[in-house]
Write an enzyme that holds these catalytic residues in place. Structure first.
Site, short mmCIF file in Angstrom:
data_model
loop_
_atom_site.label_atom_id
_atom_site.label_comp_id
_atom_site.label_asym_id
_atom_site.label_seq_id
_atom_site.Cartn_x
_atom_site.Cartn_y
_atom_site.Cartn_z
CB VAL A 1 -0.95 0.00 1.22
CG1 VAL A 1 -1.81 1.25 1.25
CG2 VAL A 1 -1.83 -1.25 1.21
CD GLU A 2 2.43 3.86 3.54
OE1 GLU A 2 3.20 4.82 3.36
OE2 GLU A 2 1.23 4.00 3.78
CB SER A 3 6.74 2.04 -1.13
OG SER A 3 7.07 0.77 -0.56
CG LEU B 1 2.03 3.92 -4.35
CD1 LEU B 1 2.13 3.42 -5.76
CD2 LEU B 1 3.33 3.70 -3.62
CB ALA C 1 3.05 7.55 4.36
#
Length: 717
Positions: free
Chosen positions: A163-165, A552, A558
């Site tokens: 989900v983040e990167s 992203l 984040a």
């Protein structure tokens, strides 16, 4: 390459990460985004009822970003017009309008169609990026799961980088969040080394431990993994406010019913997006067919005993420098271009197949220095003062002022280049938002806080602002505001962005609102340059950034804040006192006299301000938003200044004994500020400690002097 084994995994659900039936439509929406539609298309949908998808869009490969944006806007307007007709109760509906009506439950009220007309949204597809992330995850996911298991955390959290990167160790957002775990600099400095030589946010191993500690703290504060995960995006304090406002920790209730100007689409969807990613990660072949993962990273580590030029390392090891750069992503371009050495004590990774005995023998021929290369110039960044810069390089403020022809009160400005003494010894990481030492230098004029126009005629963008709203508020045309600030896309402004309100007032955004531009800190392009094949984890355009939802998103919170303190104004114009605050601070931020604040709270001049105490404030001169912004800016500067001087080296436990004072304990025995102690013990009421209470005490040390040695130091023996 590793061929992923066939696994008939069930839809994931556990006590730690429940899948409420009421959120299944939301999870299904993100499952579609991650597996069915690539970045060459997307879904036109309702942002509240994610099961209402009006159209799947596909874009030709040769379509320019501008043409694509126009096509999206035209399509959204088309569905808005249809929904307007449904809201008006039209009976002569077209076939398309009947189709749209059928997407909604029978009996949907006209008012709901009217609301939907104003909220038609486009969500960019991400299946290609998700697949790339799955492939990359083979190198690190096993290590992440083992790390979390050792920390006593749910191993399912190892799927969060999807989900983040998308598991891109070089992911770098437009506002400075970096690495696989997307830490902002301010939060990252609590757990990692971040300076002009090393940025450990880009190290997948060190950053994983930092992410585990951050998530663990979120869970301590919030008591629930759905909320702890959402806090990774929305902030710990923000989720605690949601919890208190709704009177529950139920994620469904909060997602469906909690309303806040900052709890937007990204935060509201973060947990369901994670559940979708977790489901796909548990059985990727169900969605993508056979998937070949990158091999597990089995690189070996050697600890540097001195400072070694990267070029000599590559030569001695007989390994191409590009390979070494990929194995050591936390070493910044300043190391690879020769301006800095690989630092002493750095855990340098080499290919798995190398014979370490030969490595040691080869390194004997490489020059090793007993100090780092020194700076000769420094480009001033927003918020820096001469005292802080002098302290960083180990020189007196008077000497630095003399070299640069400065007179008291030593005013400097962002962008100014200062000459440094050749004997200067940098001792700390670059400052982003520094605070002057009051006993050494007059306090500079306070910067205009977020959302407030200051004497410099500038405006710092708040969440929810649009360019047109800002322009109208300040008597400008939208085009004039764009021209003044060199903005090309009127649809994209971000929280923290600094806008000039007149041509002569143009200023750079604050350090956390843009990628730094001086050579002491890598710009986004410089970080991306480290990776020869940096798969596109970043949005291809500004418009795309707005369409990426909870994943992203440049500027999404984040890992944005490890500070659990609540700086908001509550009902009845009240606040809770936080560490390092005084009545004088409140008076300054409110633009009233301190005596007025005391009188309002029936306090004498001798009455102490106690952490956690509720105070009533007078908002006759400023708005609560302005007060909150000034309060947050103060704490950000305070903490940034601390982390330019010190870094966290570990932590110890301390059990409170009868009669012990928290102030003496923090400031004399352990020599740490109260606010830092508060952050490591978010569930403890420091204003009312009892004997037997166990505290976690962070241990700190000065930023390594190793980073700050003269340039003319010769090779070590």
């Amino acid at each position: 390459m590793i061929l992923l084994a066939l696994v008939a995994a069930p839809v994931f659900a556990s006590d730690a990460f429940p899948r409420p039936a009421a959120l299944e439509h939301d999870i299904a929406f993100w499952r579609r985004i991650y597996t069915e539609v690539g970045t060459d298309g997307g879904l036109i949908h309702d942002p509240v009822r994610l099961d209402v998808v009006y159209e799947i869009m596909k874009f030709p490969g040769d379509l320019s970003p501008r043409e694509r944006s126009k096509r999206i806007d035209d399509t959204k307007r088309k569905y808005s017009r249809m929904l307007d007709r449904l809201a008006a109760g039209a009976t002569d509906l077209s076939e398309e309008e009947l189709r749209v009506q059928a997407l909604w439950p029978k009996g949907t009220r006209r008012a709901r169609f009217e609301q939907a007309s104003e909220e038609v949204r486009f969500q960019l597809g991400q299946s290609d990026r998700f697949l790339e992330g799955l492939i990359r995850s083979g190198a690190y996911k096993g290590h992440i799961a083992k790390t979390f298991q050792k920390m006593g955390l749910p191993t399912e959290l190892a799927a969060l980088p999807h989900v983040e990167s998308s598991f891109n160790t070089y992911a770098y957002s437009k506002v400075g969040a970096a690495g696989m775990w997307q830490f902002m600099r301010g939060t990252g400095r609590r757990y990692m080394r971040i300076d002009s030589v090393v940025d450990e946010r880009l190290d997948p191993y060190i950053a994983t431990e930092a992410a585990g500690r951050f998530l663990e703290q979120n869970h301590i504060v919030l008591g629930s993994w759905p909320l702890a995960l959402t806090a990774y995006n929305h902030g710990t304090a923000g989720m605690r406010r949601a919890q208190e406002a709704m009177g529950t920790s139920d994620i469904t209730t909060i997602v469906r019913e909690y309303s806040s100007r900052s709890f937007g689409f990204a935060s509201r969807n973060f947990y369901v997006a994670f559940l979708a990613a977790l489901e796909i990660d548990s059985n990727p072949e169900k969605f993508f067919g056979p998937v070949k993962l990158h091999p597990i990273d089995n690189s070996q580590i050697m600890v540097m005993s001195g400072y070694v030029p990267a070029s000599q390392l590559a030569s001695a090891l007989q390994v191409d420098s590009d390979i070494l750069r990929k194995l050591n992503p936390s070493l910044l371009p300043t190391v690879w271009n020769g301006s800095r050495h690989v630092p002493r004590g750095f855990e340098f990774r080499v290919p798995a197949e190398m014979d370490m005995n030969k490595v040691v023998a080869r390194l004997a021929s490489a020059d090793r220095f007993d100090a780092q290369v020194a700076d000769t110039k420094h480009k001033v960044r927003g918020g820096e003062t001469l005292s802080v810069i002098a302290s960083r390089y180990g020189v007196s403020m008077a000497r630095l002022a003399e070299m640069n022809g400065l007179r008291k009160p030593y005013r400097i400005h962002a962008g100014q280049v200062l000459t440094l003494p050749t004997t200067g010894k940098p001792t700390q990481a670059p400052v982003q938002v520094a605070q002057a030492e009051k006993e050494k230098e007059p306090t500079p004029p306070a910067a205009a806080p977020t959302g407030v126009v200051g004497t410099e005629n500038r405006y710092i963008v708040k969440r929810g602002d649009t360019l047109s709203k800002i322009a109208t508020k300040h008597g400008l045309t939208e085009q004039a505001l764009m021209d003044m600030n060199e903005i090309r896309n009127r649809n994209f402004v971000y929280e923290g962005q600094v806008l000039a309100l007149q041509a002569s007032a143009r200023v750079a955004p604050p350090a956390e609102a843009q990628v730094p531009v001086d050579t002491a800190v890598p710009a986004a392009a410089a970080v991306a340059e480290v990776a020869a094949v940096n798969e596109a984890a970043e949005p291809a355009s500004e418009r795309e950034a707005e369409e990426l939802g909870p994943t992203l998103v440049p500027g999404a919170q984040a890992a944005a804040s490890a500070d659990p303190a609540d700086y908001s104004v509550h009902d009845g114009s009240t606040i809770r006192v936080q560490a390092a605050e005084t009545i004088g601070h409140y008076a300054e931020w409110l633009e009233v006299r301190a005596s007025q604040v005391r009188k309002l709270n029936r306090m004498t001049s001798a009455t102490p301000v106690v952490i956690g105490r509720k105070l009533k404030l007078d908002f006759s001169k400023v708005t609560p938003d302005q007060f909150e912004a000034r309060r947050v800016a103060y704490h950000r500067e305070l903490q940034e200044a601390f982390f330019t001087e010190f870094r966290i080296s570990g932590d110890v436990s301390h059990v409170i004994k009868s009669g012990e004072s928290i102030w003496v304990l923090a400031q004399q025995r352990y020599n740490i500020p109260i606010w830092l102690l508060r952050q490591y013990n978010p569930d403890v009421d420091l204003g009312s400690l009892r004997a037997g209470t166990k505290l976690i005490i962070p241990t700190v040390e000065p930023v390594a002097a190793a980073n700050a040695a003269p340039a003319n130091t010769g090779p070590a023996g």
